[in-house]
Design a protein around this motif. Structure first.
Motif, short mmCIF file in Angstrom:
data_model
loop_
_atom_site.label_atom_id
_atom_site.label_comp_id
_atom_site.label_asym_id
_atom_site.label_seq_id
_atom_site.Cartn_x
_atom_site.Cartn_y
_atom_site.Cartn_z
N TYR A 192 0.04 4.62 -8.16
CA TYR A 192 1.13 3.96 -8.90
C TYR A 192 0.71 3.73 -10.34
O TYR A 192 -0.44 3.35 -10.62
N ARG A 193 1.66 3.96 -11.24
CA ARG A 193 1.42 3.69 -12.67
C ARG A 193 2.49 2.70 -13.12
O ARG A 193 3.69 2.99 -13.05
N ALA A 194 2.05 1.55 -13.58
CA ALA A 194 2.97 0.45 -13.91
C ALA A 194 3.85 0.77 -15.11
O ALA A 194 3.51 1.62 -15.94
N PRO A 195 4.98 0.09 -15.23
CA PRO A 195 5.82 0.24 -16.43
C PRO A 195 5.03 -0.17 -17.67
O PRO A 195 4.09 -0.97 -17.60
N ALA A 196 5.40 0.39 -18.80
CA ALA A 196 4.70 0.09 -20.06
C ALA A 196 4.67 -1.41 -20.33
O ALA A 196 5.69 -2.09 -20.22
N TYR B 39 2.98 -2.72 -8.98
CA TYR B 39 3.59 -2.29 -7.71
C TYR B 39 2.79 -2.71 -6.47
O TYR B 39 3.27 -2.54 -5.35
N GLY B 40 1.60 -3.25 -6.68
CA GLY B 40 0.81 -3.69 -5.54
C GLY B 40 1.42 -4.92 -4.86
O GLY B 40 1.97 -5.80 -5.53
N TRP B 41 1.31 -4.97 -3.55
CA TRP B 41 1.86 -6.10 -2.77
C TRP B 41 0.74 -6.61 -1.87
O TRP B 41 0.40 -5.98 -0.89
N TRP B 42 0.20 -7.75 -2.24
CA TRP B 42 -0.98 -8.23 -1.52
C TRP B 42 -1.02 -9.75 -1.50
O TRP B 42 -0.20 -10.44 -2.08
N GLY B 43 -2.04 -10.25 -0.82
CA GLY B 43 -2.26 -11.69 -0.76
C GLY B 43 -1.09 -12.41 -0.11
O GLY B 43 -0.57 -12.01 0.92
N SER B 44 -0.65 -13.50 -0.73
CA SER B 44 0.41 -14.33 -0.16
C SER B 44 1.77 -14.05 -0.80
O SER B 44 2.69 -14.86 -0.68
N GLN B 45 1.90 -12.92 -1.49
CA GLN B 45 3.17 -12.62 -2.16
C GLN B 45 4.31 -12.46 -1.15
O GLN B 45 4.23 -11.62 -0.27
N ASN C 260 11.21 1.41 -14.84
CA ASN C 260 10.11 1.46 -13.89
C ASN C 260 9.13 2.57 -14.26
O ASN C 260 9.47 3.49 -15.03
N GLY C 261 7.94 2.49 -13.73
CA GLY C 261 6.89 3.46 -14.05
C GLY C 261 6.99 4.71 -13.20
O GLY C 261 8.08 5.26 -13.02
N GLU C 262 5.86 5.14 -12.66
CA GLU C 262 5.87 6.34 -11.84
C GLU C 262 4.84 6.24 -10.73
O GLU C 262 3.95 5.36 -10.76
N VAL C 263 4.96 7.13 -9.77
CA VAL C 263 4.00 7.20 -8.68
C VAL C 263 3.68 8.67 -8.45
O VAL C 263 4.56 9.54 -8.54
N GLU C 264 2.42 8.95 -8.22
CA GLU C 264 1.99 10.33 -7.97
C GLU C 264 1.40 10.42 -6.56
O GLU C 264 0.61 9.57 -6.14
N LEU C 265 1.82 11.45 -5.84
CA LEU C 265 1.25 11.73 -4.53
C LEU C 265 0.29 12.90 -4.68
O LEU C 265 0.69 14.00 -5.09
#
Length: 280
Positions: A205-209, A216-222, A237-242
């Motif tokens: 994942y590459r975040a928006p500027a 885009y990470g979803w972790w912890g107590s979010q 929004n940014g981009e994601v590469e597979l």
């Protein structure tokens, strides 16, 4: 999906402007219409597909791909592909896990069937989608290993590409956690090992500027709600590469630990390279 990994860091605070709220509502409504329309069409077609083709699904996976592709376009999240997808060989896909977005991203370009813990089958709303798209539910109990192998053999024999998240939890999208080896053990069953291939996939994942690199990470107590709203409200929004890595045959490895270690290293390499470039 369980969010349990936590390194003690604090995610960026969610702040949504009035225009962002409007954008989130519009996008949310569109995505809901797309998902519900796809679900209704899929359930209708399964009435014909299931009695005629059984475990095979020659039609409905295309609906899943279309729904996920449209969802990413509505979000404005660009999707890039690197490498070649495993098509002719029978086997499974393993990938790193960063967010609930992974489900849409990985489904958008490849006909895969996720492997999820049995509890997901009881989640309101999510269970309908999971069951309709052919998700494989398993109990992480060694006493049920035999039943899991039989289920995997049936689905893999039908040409299904099963997809696993060996980390067992999502992260901040900037790292790959150690791969758990338990599920890899099923691949070494004599009925699977001879033909089974594994394709490692890296999700980048590459975040928006101007945003936190872990956007885009979803972790912890979010909670999922605010995280979902944040993505829906983002103007650009940014981009994601597979990154699809070369598939490997299970029989080439001595045991599940060796296979898991190899897949973990291959999946981690592109992310480490990207982090190194960002640090320069």
């Amino acid at each position: 999906m369980s969010v349990v990994w936590n390194d003690g860091s604090t995610p960026e605070q969610v702040r949504i402007t009035p225009l962002g709220w409007l954008r989130a509502v519009l996008r949310g409504v569109l995505i809901l219409v797309v998902i519900l329309s796809g679900l209704v069409l899929m359930l209708f077609l399964r009435l014909i597909e299931k009695p005629v083709f059984g475990v095979n699904r020659p039609v409905t996976p295309w609906i899943t791909q279309a729904v996920c592709t449209l969802t990413l376009r509505i979000l404005g999240l660009k999707l890039r592909l690197s490498g070649e997808q495993m098509t002719r060989r029978k086997g499974a896909v393993v990938a790193n896990h960063a967010s609930w977005l992974d489900i849409f991203v990985l489904n958008a370009r490849k006909r895969v069937y996720f492997v999820a813990k049995a509890e997901v089958a009881g989640w309101p709303g999510v269970s309908w989608l999971a069951k309709a798209t052919g998700t494989v539910f398993i109990n992480r109990d060694r006493r049920e290993a035999g039943a899991q192998v039989r289920l995997f053999r049936e689905r893999l024999g039908a040409g299904h590409k099963l997809l696993f998240f060996p980390e067992g939890t999502s992260t901040d999208s900037r790292r790959v956690l150690p791969f758990k080896t338990t599920l890899f053990a099923a691949f070494f069953d004599e009925g699977l090992r001879s033909f089974m291939h594994i394709q490692p996939v890296t999700v980048l994942y590459r975040a928006p500027a101007g945003r936190d690199a872990r956007f885009y990470g979803w972790w912890g107590s979010q909670p999922m709600g605010p995280h979902l709203l944040k993505v829906l409200a983002e103007a650009r929004n940014g981009e994601v590469e597979l990154v699809y890595h070369e598939p490997v045959q299970v029989s080439e490895f001595e045991d599940r630990k060796a296979l898991a270690a190899y897949c973990e290293r291959v999946v981690r390499d592109p992310l480490d390279l990207e982090l190194a470039k960002a640090a320069e």
